[in-house]
Enzyme design. Structure first.
Site, mmCIF file in Angstrom:
data_model
loop_
_atom_site.group_PDB
_atom_site.id
_atom_site.type_symbol
_atom_site.label_atom_id
_atom_site.label_comp_id
_atom_site.label_asym_id
_atom_site.label_seq_id
_atom_site.Cartn_x
_atom_site.Cartn_y
_atom_site.Cartn_z
ATOM 1 N N GLU B 60 0.809 -1.221 0.000
ATOM 2 C CA GLU B 60 0.000 0.000 0.000
ATOM 3 C C GLU B 60 0.840 1.269 0.000
ATOM 4 O O GLU B 60 0.568 2.211 -0.733
ATOM 5 C CB GLU B 60 -0.960 0.013 1.187
ATOM 6 N N HIS B 129 -11.056 -4.705 10.117
ATOM 7 C CA HIS B 129 -11.699 -4.538 8.812
ATOM 8 C C HIS B 129 -13.000 -3.730 8.886
ATOM 9 O O HIS B 129 -13.806 -3.799 7.979
ATOM 10 C CB HIS B 129 -12.014 -5.903 8.189
#
Ligand code: TPP
Lengths: 388, 326
Positions: B60, B129
């Site tokens: 990322e 998440h």
């Protein structure tokens, strides 16, 4: 004759240089680090002619001029800092000049350069004027980032100089993006990106190397291994000493360059630039160098992490001395010419400081400009009471 | 107008902008061959090829930074994060590089980059998440932040984001991808950044919210109507720039405010707006401003606990009654 010449030049160039026998043999005898690069790489010793690589006397003199200017300008910076004319963090490049100057000389002005916060010399070498650099350090309106960047954030779109970044390793992915753009637009360009050896332990370095090699994009990553990240010696920070070897994990070509030798930097970088231009992808270059000054202006020259003697010993490898000796040996630049050149760069540095001194402070009303592309959007961009 | 899903609306926005401008490309994990983790990029690889729809390794920070460097030198990346939860690894590049490049270069470099991906809790995905992180990103001057709550807004805002010369972070509702709605087909259908939308008119009390929570707010408003209470629902759509005028208009109209956000209360979007109303429109208030947010805990996995931690229609109704002194 060469030895005598060496003694003469040293006095003229800089007082930090000791006139000693600095032949590889002598250095090896003294247990010195001079030939570290060649030992590691097992490269053959090169003759002066080979080292000059067909560069014309004018090109060589230009390199000498650039190195001297870098040194004298930064000495001026140190002086201005001591006088309180420059604020914030300020990281000097004294001792490392051969790295940026050799490497940047190996590419064209159309190519890009990006680096970290120890950046004055990279900025200068890309063509930003000494005045604009000094004015930036002074935080003035004529600075190359209009006073908003300072020592760590110099930029010049005009010169393809992409900064000046303060987060260790953070610039490497950015350079990856520039290399990506070059490929996307099918341009005939490359980018050189610099980082210190301490940045090599960052994820950003490894993520970028992997993608650069995977996509074969034209990025040349030059690790300026000055052996210390602030006060942490490289061997205390890395499980592997030889940085160039890290490239093998990414199937990427790599090389070691003698970062005290501007011509070695030029040679190794040129090869990488040519490979990148011809579609051969990225290269990792480990430049073995040394800083003769503290990490930043708040750090003394030696500090607790190295001794005064260590620094003095390393100064035997002053890149300016090494290069001046070669030019003298080859009758390209005489002692007198060198002294004249030195006078000239001192004058240029003085003028840069004068320019900065006279440059106006940026208008405080500019506080809210140049943050977004358009200031007159619907809705509020800023959330403090000042705006109202 | 065609009725399509939120996911299809985003896909249309991407396809149209890539068609219009060859400098626009999409990059991220699984955006190409796999058609996108949430299928937002379905079919784009086939249409535009692998230089413009680029699958990346799982890095990322690396590919976000790549986008920033590319944007700095003139092309227009759209960086997809599989979810904003993973963008935390890339926050250095968004906050320290993208947000500041124009400013610290004295205005020399523009930053036409879009970062996008789903935000907020889905169902039982647990702590790592299930986060709504838009307040963290909106914290930084230099970025823009939009949070579309409907398919039409998704298309219009994403197109505006891609055309914008600043870094724009688009927070898509993870639970909204299947939501259907009417979406204009016009190629130049743009929703300007910084324009809030009155999703429902009312006169007694205002809910100010954004993203997925507009649906919670609308449900609460519908229930309150049965009780004879008229609730106005203002959808901010854009957090930076923030449509302060629209906020002040609704406060002036109803004099009572409940703020709703999916994220945490501490340092949240609702905290900022509450402070602003208090600073600038205290005289218009007939009751203290109240907030509904996620419980101040990492999201638990267990179904009942998760439900209790999320902002709910019931909680919103409770706060509405409270500001109405009912
Ligand atoms: C991510 C991050 N961590 C820590 C720092 C503080 N810091 C600034 S310079 C430096 C040492 C870096 O050394 P190196 O990369 O070898 O470069 P050099 O200073 O030797 O040129 C540190 C730790 C920082 N700027 N960024």
């Amino acid at each position: 004759m060469a030895d005598d010449k060496k003694k003469d030049t040293s006095a003229a160039v800089t007082e930090t240089v000791q006139a000693e026998d600095r032949s590889p043999e002598a250095a090896a005898e003294a247990g010195g680090e001079l030939d570290r690069a060649s030992q590691t790489e097992h490269k053959p010793r090169l003759s002066d002619e080979e080292r000059m690589q067909g560069l014309s006397p004018d090109q060589l003199k230009k390199m000498m001029y650039d190195m001297l200017l870098a040194r004298r300008l930064e000495e001026k910076v140190a002086e201005a800092y001591a006088l309180g004319r420059i604020g914030g963090f300020c990281h000097l490049y004294i001792g490392q000049e051969a790295v940026a100057i050799g490497a940047i000389s190996a590419q064209t002005p159309d190519d890009y350069v990006m680096t970290a916060y120890r950046e004055h010399v990279h900025a200068l070498q890309c063509g930003i004027t000494p005045g604009a650099i000094m004015a930036e350090l002074y935080g003035r309106a004529d600075g190359c980032s209009k006073g908003k960047g300072g020592s760590m954030h110099m930029f010049s779109a005009e010169h393809n100089y992409l900064g000046g970044h303060g987060i260790v390793g953070g610039q490497i992915p950015l350079a990856l993006g520039v290399a990506w753009k070059i490929k996307y637009r099918k341009e005939d360009r490359v980018i050189q990106v610099y980082c210190g050896e301490a940045a090599v332990n960052q994820g950003a370095f490894h993520e970028s190397l992997n993608m650069a090699a995977l996509w074969k994009i034209p990025m040349i990553l030059i690790v300026e291994n000055n052996r210390f990240g602030m006060g942490t010696a490289w061997e205390r920070a890395s499980s592997l000493y030889d940085i160039y070897q890290k490239a093998t994990a990414y199937a990427m070509p790599s090389a070691v360059a003698d970062g005290m030798d501007v011509l070695d930097m030029y040679r190794v970088t040129k090869e990488a630039v040519e490979r990148a231009r011809s579609g051969g992808g990225p290269t990792l270059i480990e430049a073995r160098t040394y800083r003769f000054v503290g990490h930043s202006m708040s750090d003394p020259v030696s500090g607790v992490y190295r001794t005064k003697e260590d620094v003095e010993n390393e100064k035997a490898n002053d890149p300016i001395r090494i290069f001046a000796d070669l030019l003298a040996r080859q009758n390209i630049l005489s002692q007198e010419e060198l002294e004249k050149m030195d006078e000239e760069v001192k004058r240029v540095s003085e003028e840069a400081a004068d320019f900065a001194e006279k440059s106006p402070e940026p208008e405080v009303s500019e506080l809210y400009t140049e943050i977004y592309a358009e200031e007159n959007v619907n809705g509020r961009l800023y959330f403090d009471m000042r705006e109202r | 107008m065609a009725v399509i899903t939120y996911r299809e609306a985003l896909n249309q926005a991407l396809a149209e902008e890539m068609e219009r401008d060859p400098d626009v490309f999409l990059m991220g994990e699984e955006v190409g061959v796999y058609n996108g983790a949430y299928k937002v990029s379905k079919g784009l690889l086939e249409k535009f090829g692998d230089m413009r729809v680029v699958d990346t390794p799982i890095t990322e920070l690396g590919f976000a930074g790549l986008g920033v460097g590319a944007a700095m030198t003139g092309i227009r990346p759209v960086i997809e994060f599989m979810t904003w939860n993973f963008a935390i690894l890339a926050f250095d590049q968004i906050f320290n590089s993208a947000a500041k490049m124009r400013s610290m270069s004295g205005g020399q470099f523009k930053m036409p980059i879009t970062f996008r991906g789903p935000t907020g809790a889905a169902l039982q995905l647990a702590a790592q998440h299930s986060q709504a992180l838009e307040s963290q990103v909106a914290h930084y001057p230099g970025v823009k932040v939009v949070v579309p709550g409907t398919p039409a807004d998704a298309k219009g805002l994403l197109k505006a984001a891609i055309r914008d010369d600043d870094p724009v972070c688009v927070f898509e509702g993870e639970m909204l991808y299947n939501l259907k709605g009417e979406v204009p087909e016009d190629d130049d259908y743009i929703i300007p950044l910084g324009v809030a939308d009155l999703k429902r008119e009312g006169s007694d009390v205002s809910i100010i919210t954004h993203g997925k929570m507009i649906h919670t707010a609308l449900q609460a408003a519908a229930q309150m109507e049965k009780d004879g209470v008229s609730v106005e629902v203002l959808d901010l759509r854009s957090l930076r720039p923030l449509d302060t005028d629209a906020i002040m208009r609704t406060v002036a109209k109803t004099n009572r405010v409940v703020l709703v956000e999916e994220g945490w209360a501490f340092g949240g979007i609702t905290a900022t707006i509450a402070a602003m109303i208090q600073e600038e429109a205290f005289d218009m208030l007939d009751a203290p401003i109240l907030r509904v947010t996620q419980a101040d805990v990492p999201m638990p996995y267990a179904k009942a606990m998760e439900k209790a931690a999320k902002p709910s229609v019931e909680l919103v109704i409770q706060k509405l009654n409270q500001v109405l002194y009912r």
